[in-house]
Design an enzyme around this catalytic site. Structure first.
Site, PDB file in Angstrom:
ATOM      1  N   LYS A   1       6.144   3.531   5.805  1.00  0.00           N
ATOM      2  CA  LYS A   1       4.748   3.840   5.490  1.00  0.00           C
ATOM      3  C   LYS A   1       4.621   4.974   4.532  1.00  0.00           C
ATOM      4  O   LYS A   1       5.605   5.903   4.268  1.00  0.00           O
ATOM      5  CB  LYS A   1       4.131   4.308   6.944  1.00  0.00           C
ATOM      6  CG  LYS A   1       2.489   4.511   7.019  1.00  0.00           C
ATOM      7  CD  LYS A   1       2.069   4.534   8.303  1.00  0.00           C
ATOM      8  CE  LYS A   1       0.742   5.242   8.405  1.00  0.00           C
ATOM      9  NZ  LYS A   1      -0.330   4.301   7.413  1.00  0.00           N
TER      10      LYS A   1
ATOM     11  N   ASN B   1      -8.253  -3.117   5.989  1.00  0.00           N
ATOM     12  CA  ASN B   1      -7.906  -1.938   6.439  1.00  0.00           C
ATOM     13  C   ASN B   1      -8.377  -0.715   5.859  1.00  0.00           C
ATOM     14  O   ASN B   1      -8.152  -0.917   4.410  1.00  0.00           O
ATOM     15  CB  ASN B   1      -6.439  -1.890   6.875  1.00  0.00           C
ATOM     16  CG  ASN B   1      -5.100  -1.478   5.664  1.00  0.00           C
ATOM     17  OD1 ASN B   1      -5.351  -0.234   5.486  1.00  0.00           O
ATOM     18  ND2 ASN B   1      -4.983  -2.173   5.028  1.00  0.00           N
TER      19      ASN B   1
ATOM     20  N   LEU C   1      -3.669   6.145   4.800  1.00  0.00           N
ATOM     21  CA  LEU C   1      -2.291   6.718   4.412  1.00  0.00           C
ATOM     22  C   LEU C   1      -1.895   8.139   5.249  1.00  0.00           C
ATOM     23  O   LEU C   1      -1.475   9.078   4.933  1.00  0.00           O
ATOM     24  CB  LEU C   1      -2.298   7.177   3.085  1.00  0.00           C
ATOM     25  CG  LEU C   1      -2.113   5.964   1.939  1.00  0.00           C
ATOM     26  CD1 LEU C   1      -2.303   6.632   0.624  1.00  0.00           C
ATOM     27  CD2 LEU C   1      -0.902   5.071   2.386  1.00  0.00           C
TER      28      LEU C   1
ATOM     29  N   ASN D   1       3.288   4.274  -4.679  1.00  0.00           N
ATOM     30  CA  ASN D   1       2.024   3.624  -4.315  1.00  0.00           C
ATOM     31  C   ASN D   1       0.831   4.138  -5.406  1.00  0.00           C
ATOM     32  O   ASN D   1       0.349   5.341  -5.044  1.00  0.00           O
ATOM     33  CB  ASN D   1       1.745   3.908  -2.924  1.00  0.00           C
ATOM     34  CG  ASN D   1       0.270   3.146  -2.430  1.00  0.00           C
ATOM     35  OD1 ASN D   1      -0.288   2.693  -3.289  1.00  0.00           O
ATOM     36  ND2 ASN D   1       0.155   3.482  -1.123  1.00  0.00           N
TER      37      ASN D   1
ATOM     38  N   CYS E   1      -3.306   1.975  -3.423  1.00  0.00           N
ATOM     39  CA  CYS E   1      -4.097   2.096  -2.097  1.00  0.00           C
ATOM     40  C   CYS E   1      -5.477   2.198  -2.521  1.00  0.00           C
ATOM     41  O   CYS E   1      -6.066   2.960  -3.101  1.00  0.00           O
ATOM     42  CB  CYS E   1      -3.683   3.428  -1.401  1.00  0.00           C
ATOM     43  SG  CYS E   1      -4.552   3.342   0.305  1.00  0.00           S
TER      44      CYS E   1
ATOM     45  N   THR F   1       0.926  -8.162   7.321  1.00  0.00           N
ATOM     46  CA  THR F   1      -0.018  -8.615   8.146  1.00  0.00           C
ATOM     47  C   THR F   1       0.770  -9.411   9.341  1.00  0.00           C
ATOM     48  O   THR F   1       0.142  -9.546  10.432  1.00  0.00           O
ATOM     49  CB  THR F   1      -1.367  -9.005   7.664  1.00  0.00           C
ATOM     50  OG1 THR F   1      -1.921  -8.178   6.666  1.00  0.00           O
ATOM     51  CG2 THR F   1      -2.349  -9.526   8.783  1.00  0.00           C
TER      52      THR F   1
END
Lengths: 307, 265
Positions: A45, A69, A73, A130, A133, A269
């Site tokens: 994560k 979702n 973060l 990332n 997001c 998922t």
């Protein structure tokens, strides 16, 4: 038994199945349920320089063949990630490559996390940047929807680490090939895509959004065809290896991504639905290759027939 | 230890209007389950739904491998589940931290439950987990929604009831029964366990904390992974952060929390 091993910029994976960031915590939560020595790699994560509460609740909503979702973060911050027993010290005990997803609100934030991890890189196979997001106000997708910004983040991170870099791309752009090229030219060794698709759901009784954040990222089988198309576009644009993801729930889905040009596949998922799916996809790939009379999973990569 | 098992549905029948009991054969989960834990269920035949549904464990019998859940039909998932017979269901469990069963002879456990929340406290009252028989305060909308009273009595528990419409027991909220109990001089020996709707849990917490006691309260929350990975089911807990709280996961840090740590928005 076919050869399922793949290589991502020098990182050898025993099979192409990788966990998608944000769906597998920091690797420990699924220990009883998923034999980690049978999956290709773990992406943990997102980690930022500062601890983050994430978004208010409700953070998720189920939709037909998928979910939204807006976790935002939530994470313990880089200090705790490096020193907390259940984070990096635990990850170092695994015999599976670990990709650490990093994010920040500013370019300096990304650099700060990358610099700290560079100094602690034992047990880390790669960093995943990332820039996609959809659920945080600053950072994230703001960098992922402007090729110049994307390149600036990647180049800044590249300057402070020797670790292989993965750049996670947003699907929310009109020409994703431009982003693929920008990231690779700036020093990204690998691309991963797609992140979730910005989306919304409304409760028709209360007339309120189902998420406190109003919008969130759509994931699950609903997005798979979109993801396959975007992986194909990126594979045409760059030679760098791609971790393709978006709605994969079975080996057949994984084969589609490989044919579209992915070298590895991310699963997210579907882990919530069925944790063992990670291992079952690897097993199913083996069965598929056997049925097709192929010796190696790499024989599938980018082999979609367009003639 | 958590397990993912394909569990045979042994029985699935209504126990009151809108409420069902499902019995499953899940020996590993039944053997490992402790009071207040839950199972995360993939609803059979609901292929277009990607998420499991969490259900509190009602009863677990290691001898026979039977695991029982009480549920109310509230939406698509529970509606489809209520019509499954002679099928299997994919379970993850046992999950969550659970209650701390009291063994101290000087402590009188008290269960405060609203609606079918009492099911989650059944193992807490079982001699398998505690030598102490709890005093049970059960509240519900009306007589038809009061469940499991005889089952708790069969364990040797005294059950006091309250209903919103007065059709059974005291007319009013179950927290009135708790308020009276807490006013007694011996209240300092009480240990309160609660499961039910949030307004009830909040009222229970307020009463118990005002008396200088604490309670273990079980929170209900929509979940995704159920094992701590996704951070969807978070609730606020008091913490030494700049804001004075942190988000913790109902599925793994809970579902049972001390009333004293909970932050109510």
């Amino acid at each position: 038994m076919a050869d399922l091993a793949v290589e991502l910029a020098g990182i050898r994976l025993r099979n192409p199945v990788v966990t998608a960031s944000g769906t597998f915590g920091y690797g420990k939560d699924y220990l009883d349920l998923v034999p980690l020595e049978r999956i290709g790699a773990i992406t943990v994560k997102g980690v930022s320089p500062f601890p983050s509460h994430g978004n208010p609740t409700p953070r998720t909503a189920e939709v037909t063949s998928g979910m939204l979702n807006a976790i935002g973060l939530q994470n313990p911050g880089i200090d705790k990630f490096i020193h907390g027993a259940e984070y990096l010290p635990f990850l170092r005990t695994l015999h599976t490559p670990v990709f650490v997803n990093i994010w920040g609100r500013t370019i300096d934030d990304y650099v700060e996390v990358a610099r700290r991890l560079e100094a602690e890189k034992q047990g880390i196979a790669a960093l995943e940047i990332n820039i996609s997001c959809p659920n945080i106000k600053q950072g994230g997708i703001a960098f992922g929807t402007d090729p110049k910004m994307a390149a600036a983040v990647v180049a800044a991170v590249r300057a402070v680490t020797t670790l292989p870099l993965i750049t996670k791309l947003s699907p929310n752009v009109s020409r994703i090939g431009d982003f693929a090229r920008a990231a690779v030219d700036a020093g990204s060794d690998i691309l991963s895509l797609i992140n979730t698709i910005p989306a919304m759901a409304i409760d028709i009784e209360s007339w309120r959004p189902k998420l406190a954040n109003v919008t969130g990222g759509l994931s699950g089988p609903a997005i798979k065809p979109v993801a396959v198309r975007l992986v194909h576009e990126c594979a045409k644009a760059v030679k760098a290896p791609i971790i393709g993801m978006g709605g994969i729930t079975c080996a057949a889905d994984a084969v589609e991504f490989l044919l579209a040009g992915a070298t590895a596949v991310g699963v997210g998922t579907a882990i919530f639905t069925h944790p063992r799916v990670l291992v079952e996809i690897a097993e199913g790939l083996d069965a598929y290759l056997e049925r097709k009379g192929l010796a190696r999973v790499t024989d599938l990569i980018g082999q979609v027939r367009l003639d | 230890m958590k397990f993912q098992v394909q569990a045979e549905i042994l029985r699935n029948r209504p126990i009151a209007a809108g409420y069902y009991q499902i019995d499953l054969r899940a020996p590993q989960i039944a053997a490992a389950a402790r009071p207040g834990q839950f199972v995360h269920v993939r609803i059979p035949l609901l292929e277009h739904r990607v998420l499991r549904r969490p259900f509190s464990i009602y009863d677990a019998d290691p001898a026979t491998g039977r695991l029982s859940v009480i549920y109310k039909v509230v939406g698509e998932g529970t509606d489809v589940l209520s019509r499954r017979q002679e099928d299997t269901a994919d379970l993850l469990g046992p999950l969550g931290n659970g209650f701390t069963p009291p063994d101290d002879p000087g402590v009188q456990p008290v269960i405060v439950a609203g609606g079918y929340g009492c099911a989650a406290t059944y193992l807490l009252a079982s001699p398998r987990f505690s030598s102490r028989r709890p005093l049970c305060l059960f509240g519900a909308r009306s007589r038809e929604d009061l469940l499991l009273v005889e089952e708790f009595q069969a364990l040797g528990c005294e059950v006091r009831t309250a209903t919103d419409d007065g059709s059974a027991g005291r007319k009013g909220f179950v927290t009135e029964l708790l308020r009276e109990l807490l006013e007694a001089p011996a209240a300092c020996s009480l240990k309160v366990f609660a499961c039910g709707p949030n307004p009830m849990l909040k009222a229970v917490s307020t009463l118990v904390l005002a008396r200088g006691l604490d309670a273990e309260i079980s929170l209900d929350h929509a979940m995704c992974c159920g094992v701590g990975a996704c951070f969807a089911c978070v609730v606020k807990r008091k913490a030494e952060t700049p804001d004075g709280w942190e988000y913790v996961r109902t599925c793994t840090d809970g579902p049972v929390f001390p009333a004293s740590s909970t932050v109510w928005d």
